[in-house]
Design a protein around this motif. Structure first.
Motif, PDB file in Angstrom:
ATOM      1  N   LEU A 165       0.823  -1.213   0.000  1.00 51.85           N
ATOM      2  CA  LEU A 165       0.000   0.000   0.000  1.00 51.85           C
ATOM      3  C   LEU A 165       0.856   1.263   0.000  1.00 51.85           C
ATOM      4  CD1 LEU A 165      -2.810  -1.099   2.470  1.00 51.85           C
ATOM      5  CD2 LEU A 165      -2.980  -0.845  -0.023  1.00 51.85           C
ATOM      6  N   ASN A 166       1.947   1.259   0.747  1.00 53.38           N
ATOM      7  CA  ASN A 166       2.854   2.404   0.733  1.00 53.38           C
ATOM      8  C   ASN A 166       3.430   2.632  -0.662  1.00 53.38           C
ATOM      9  OD1 ASN A 166       2.875   3.715   3.260  1.00 53.38           O
ATOM     10  ND2 ASN A 166       4.015   2.012   4.145  1.00 53.38           N
ATOM     11  N   GLU A 167       3.842   1.558  -1.311  1.00 55.24           N
ATOM     12  CA  GLU A 167       4.389   1.676  -2.663  1.00 55.24           C
ATOM     13  C   GLU A 167       3.348   2.223  -3.633  1.00 55.24           C
ATOM     14  OE1 GLU A 167       7.405   1.530  -3.895  1.00 55.24           O
ATOM     15  OE2 GLU A 167       8.130   1.195  -1.857  1.00 55.24           O
ATOM     16  N   LEU A 168       2.130   1.710  -3.546  1.00 57.97           N
ATOM     17  CA  LEU A 168       1.078   2.194  -4.440  1.00 57.97           C
ATOM     18  C   LEU A 168       0.705   3.648  -4.154  1.00 57.97           C
ATOM     19  CD1 LEU A 168      -1.186  -0.977  -4.631  1.00 57.97           C
ATOM     20  CD2 LEU A 168       0.150   0.045  -6.502  1.00 57.97           C
ATOM     21  N   GLN A 169       0.757   4.051  -2.879  1.00 56.50           N
ATOM     22  CA  GLN A 169       0.490   5.451  -2.556  1.00 56.50           C
ATOM     23  C   GLN A 169       1.593   6.362  -3.082  1.00 56.50           C
ATOM     24  OE1 GLN A 169      -1.819   6.303   1.363  1.00 56.50           O
ATOM     25  NE2 GLN A 169      -0.307   4.712   1.836  1.00 56.50           N
ATOM     26  N   ASN A 170       2.819   5.864  -3.122  1.00 54.64           N
ATOM     27  CA  ASN A 170       3.933   6.649  -3.659  1.00 54.64           C
ATOM     28  C   ASN A 170       3.829   6.785  -5.171  1.00 54.64           C
ATOM     29  OD1 ASN A 170       5.195   7.136  -1.210  1.00 54.64           O
ATOM     30  ND2 ASN A 170       6.388   5.251  -1.310  1.00 54.64           N
ATOM     31  N   ASN A 171       3.429   5.701  -5.837  1.00 50.81           N
ATOM     32  CA  ASN A 171       3.339   5.707  -7.298  1.00 50.81           C
ATOM     33  C   ASN A 171       2.471   4.534  -7.742  1.00 50.81           C
ATOM     34  OD1 ASN A 171       3.622   5.720 -10.045  1.00 50.81           O
ATOM     35  ND2 ASN A 171       5.849   5.488 -10.058  1.00 50.81           N
ATOM     36  N   ALA A 172       1.227   4.814  -8.052  1.00 48.26           N
ATOM     37  CA  ALA A 172       0.289   3.764  -8.451  1.00 48.26           C
ATOM     38  C   ALA A 172       0.535   3.264  -9.872  1.00 48.26           C
ATOM     39  CB  ALA A 172      -1.152   4.258  -8.320  1.00 48.26           C
ATOM     40  N   LYS A 173       1.416   3.923 -10.601  1.00 50.40           N
ATOM     41  CA  LYS A 173       1.725   3.470 -11.965  1.00 50.40           C
ATOM     42  C   LYS A 173       2.788   2.381 -11.989  1.00 50.40           C
ATOM     43  CE  LYS A 173       1.573   5.861 -15.605  1.00 50.40           C
ATOM     44  NZ  LYS A 173       1.766   6.798 -16.712  1.00 50.40           N
ATOM     45  N   GLN A 174       3.370   2.071 -10.838  1.00 55.04           N
ATOM     46  CA  GLN A 174       4.352   0.987 -10.791  1.00 55.04           C
ATOM     47  C   GLN A 174       3.681  -0.322 -11.195  1.00 55.04           C
ATOM     48  OE1 GLN A 174       7.165   1.002  -7.247  1.00 55.04           O
ATOM     49  NE2 GLN A 174       5.401   2.105  -6.418  1.00 55.04           N
ATOM     50  N   ASN A 175       4.419  -1.155 -11.893  1.00 53.46           N
ATOM     51  CA  ASN A 175       3.858  -2.473 -12.200  1.00 53.46           C
ATOM     52  C   ASN A 175       4.172  -3.434 -11.051  1.00 53.46           C
ATOM     53  OD1 ASN A 175       6.465  -3.646 -12.634  1.00 53.46           O
ATOM     54  ND2 ASN A 175       6.447  -2.892 -14.748  1.00 53.46           N
ATOM     55  N   THR A 176       3.540  -4.577 -11.099  1.00 56.60           N
ATOM     56  CA  THR A 176       3.678  -5.561 -10.024  1.00 56.60           C
ATOM     57  C   THR A 176       5.125  -5.990  -9.843  1.00 56.60           C
ATOM     58  OG1 THR A 176       1.455  -6.328 -10.530  1.00 56.60           O
ATOM     59  CG2 THR A 176       2.796  -7.753  -9.154  1.00 56.60           C
ATOM     60  N   LYS A 177       5.860  -6.120 -10.920  1.00 60.92           N
ATOM     61  CA  LYS A 177       7.255  -6.531 -10.838  1.00 60.92           C
ATOM     62  C   LYS A 177       8.078  -5.502 -10.070  1.00 60.92           C
ATOM     63  CE  LYS A 177      11.126  -7.925 -13.756  1.00 60.92           C
ATOM     64  NZ  LYS A 177      11.612  -8.106 -15.134  1.00 60.92           N
ATOM     65  N   GLN A 178       7.853  -4.226 -10.322  1.00 61.77           N
ATOM     66  CA  GLN A 178       8.576  -3.164  -9.624  1.00 61.77           C
ATOM     67  C   GLN A 178       8.250  -3.161  -8.129  1.00 61.77           C
ATOM     68  OE1 GLN A 178       6.997  -0.134 -12.262  1.00 61.77           O
ATOM     69  NE2 GLN A 178       9.068   0.391 -12.956  1.00 61.77           N
ATOM     70  N   ILE A 179       6.969  -3.317  -7.818  1.00 67.42           N
ATOM     71  CA  ILE A 179       6.555  -3.343  -6.411  1.00 67.42           C
ATOM     72  C   ILE A 179       7.159  -4.550  -5.710  1.00 67.42           C
ATOM     73  CG2 ILE A 179       4.580  -3.582  -4.848  1.00 67.42           C
ATOM     74  CD1 ILE A 179       2.950  -2.005  -6.992  1.00 67.42           C
ATOM     75  N   ALA A 180       7.091  -5.702  -6.353  1.00 64.02           N
ATOM     76  CA  ALA A 180       7.625  -6.936  -5.773  1.00 64.02           C
ATOM     77  C   ALA A 180       9.113  -6.784  -5.437  1.00 64.02           C
ATOM     78  CB  ALA A 180       7.404  -8.105  -6.728  1.00 64.02           C
ATOM     79  N   ALA A 181       9.864  -6.179  -6.334  1.00 63.97           N
ATOM     80  CA  ALA A 181      11.298  -5.994  -6.101  1.00 63.97           C
ATOM     81  C   ALA A 181      11.552  -5.086  -4.898  1.00 63.97           C
ATOM     82  CB  ALA A 181      11.957  -5.411  -7.348  1.00 63.97           C
ATOM     83  N   LYS A 182      10.732  -4.071  -4.731  1.00 60.96           N
ATOM     84  CA  LYS A 182      10.929  -3.123  -3.631  1.00 60.96           C
ATOM     85  C   LYS A 182      10.547  -3.693  -2.275  1.00 60.96           C
ATOM     86  CE  LYS A 182      10.499   1.050  -6.391  1.00 60.96           C
ATOM     87  NZ  LYS A 182       9.653   2.215  -6.701  1.00 60.96           N
ATOM     88  N   ILE A 183       9.584  -4.613  -2.260  1.00 63.64           N
ATOM     89  CA  ILE A 183       9.128  -5.149  -0.965  1.00 63.64           C
ATOM     90  C   ILE A 183       9.744  -6.500  -0.640  1.00 63.64           C
ATOM     91  CG2 ILE A 183       6.961  -3.855  -1.094  1.00 63.64           C
ATOM     92  CD1 ILE A 183       5.571  -6.584  -1.681  1.00 63.64           C
ATOM     93  N   GLY A 184      10.518  -7.054  -1.584  1.00 67.12           N
ATOM     94  CA  GLY A 184      11.208  -8.312  -1.325  1.00 67.12           C
ATOM     95  C   GLY A 184      10.323  -9.543  -1.429  1.00 67.12           C
ATOM     96  N   LEU A 185       9.371  -9.509  -2.334  1.00 62.17           N
ATOM     97  CA  LEU A 185       8.458 -10.637  -2.547  1.00 62.17           C
ATOM     98  C   LEU A 185       8.464 -10.947  -4.034  1.00 62.17           C
ATOM     99  CD1 LEU A 185       6.509 -12.174  -0.605  1.00 62.17           C
ATOM    100  CD2 LEU A 185       4.702 -10.645  -1.393  1.00 62.17           C
ATOM    101  N   SER A 186       8.134 -12.172  -4.407  1.00 63.46           N
ATOM    102  CA  SER A 186       8.080 -12.496  -5.829  1.00 63.46           C
ATOM    103  C   SER A 186       6.814 -11.899  -6.452  1.00 63.46           C
ATOM    104  CB  SER A 186       8.134 -14.010  -6.046  1.00 63.46           C
ATOM    105  OG  SER A 186       7.014 -14.627  -5.448  1.00 63.46           O
ATOM    106  N   VAL A 187       6.760 -11.898  -7.773  1.00 65.83           N
ATOM    107  CA  VAL A 187       5.704 -11.208  -8.510  1.00 65.83           C
ATOM    108  C   VAL A 187       4.322 -11.795  -8.255  1.00 65.83           C
ATOM    109  CG1 VAL A 187       4.857 -10.631 -10.822  1.00 65.83           C
ATOM    110  CG2 VAL A 187       7.293 -10.410 -10.303  1.00 65.83           C
ATOM    111  N   THR A 188       4.192 -13.129  -8.317  1.00 68.52           N
ATOM    112  CA  THR A 188       2.863 -13.741  -8.189  1.00 68.52           C
ATOM    113  C   THR A 188       2.204 -13.453  -6.837  1.00 68.52           C
ATOM    114  OG1 THR A 188       3.429 -15.456  -9.796  1.00 68.52           O
ATOM    115  CG2 THR A 188       1.574 -15.903  -8.333  1.00 68.52           C
ATOM    116  N   PRO A 189       2.885 -13.659  -5.703  1.00 66.80           N
ATOM    117  CA  PRO A 189       2.241 -13.317  -4.438  1.00 66.80           C
ATOM    118  C   PRO A 189       1.928 -11.822  -4.301  1.00 66.80           C
ATOM    119  CG  PRO A 189       4.220 -14.622  -4.030  1.00 66.80           C
ATOM    120  CD  PRO A 189       4.167 -14.325  -5.488  1.00 66.80           C
TER     121      PRO A 189
END
Length: 150
Positions: free
Chosen positions: A9-33
């Motif tokens: 949620l923090n990542e999406l609030q910072n930039n909702a245009k990020q794709n799932t892969k970008q968010i996953a990399a920033k939070i340390g989780l794989s793309v599917t979860p």
């Protein structure tokens, strides 16, 4: 909601245009979860919608005013009718039913003072049930945020 959901949620609030892969990399989780968590947060209503934040001055919205509204009576039918009318007024950016010395606090955004006068005289003051309207104008905005602390 756990710590990972909050990171998403923090990542999406910072930039909702990020794709799932970008968010996953920033939070340390794989793309599917990450994708599944985002979909769950959307489905359960935590994420209501995605929007673009627009610079109001670039589009000519120079005046912000807060109006404190007092109704004649604190009666359910008047309150419900007032709420319904506020939903139809595009100049009203926010409307809050509040406790204290007045009943509602509304945020108005318009192009100029003439637009504000037209709004007050032709739209707001004709709403049935209003007793008092007090207006305050924003002189300077130095902090505006849409981000919640999680």
């Amino acid at each position: 909601m756990d710590a990972v959901d909050k990171k998403i949620l923090n990542e999406l609030q910072n930039n909702a245009k990020q794709n799932t892969k970008q968010i996953a990399a920033k939070i340390g989780l794989s793309v599917t979860p990450t994708y599944e968590r985002i979909k769950r947060l959307e489905k359960n209503g935590t994420i209501k919608k995605y929007v673009a934040l627009i610079d109001r001055e670039i589009i000519g919205k120079q005046i912000i005013a807060y109006c404190q509204i007092t109704l004649f009576k604190h009666q359910k039918s008047l309150i419900d009718e007032f709420k319904k009318k506020m939903l139809d007024l595009y100049e009203v950016m926010e409307c809050h039913h509040v406790s204290g010395n007045f009943d509602f606090l509304i945020k108005i955004v318009v192009n100029d003072m003439n637009s504000f006068q037209v709004f007050i005289n032709e739209k707001l003051s004709v709403v049935e049930g209003i007793s008092i309207i007090h207006s305050s104008f924003v002189l300077d905005s130095f902090k505006e945020s849409t981000k919640y602390s999680l």
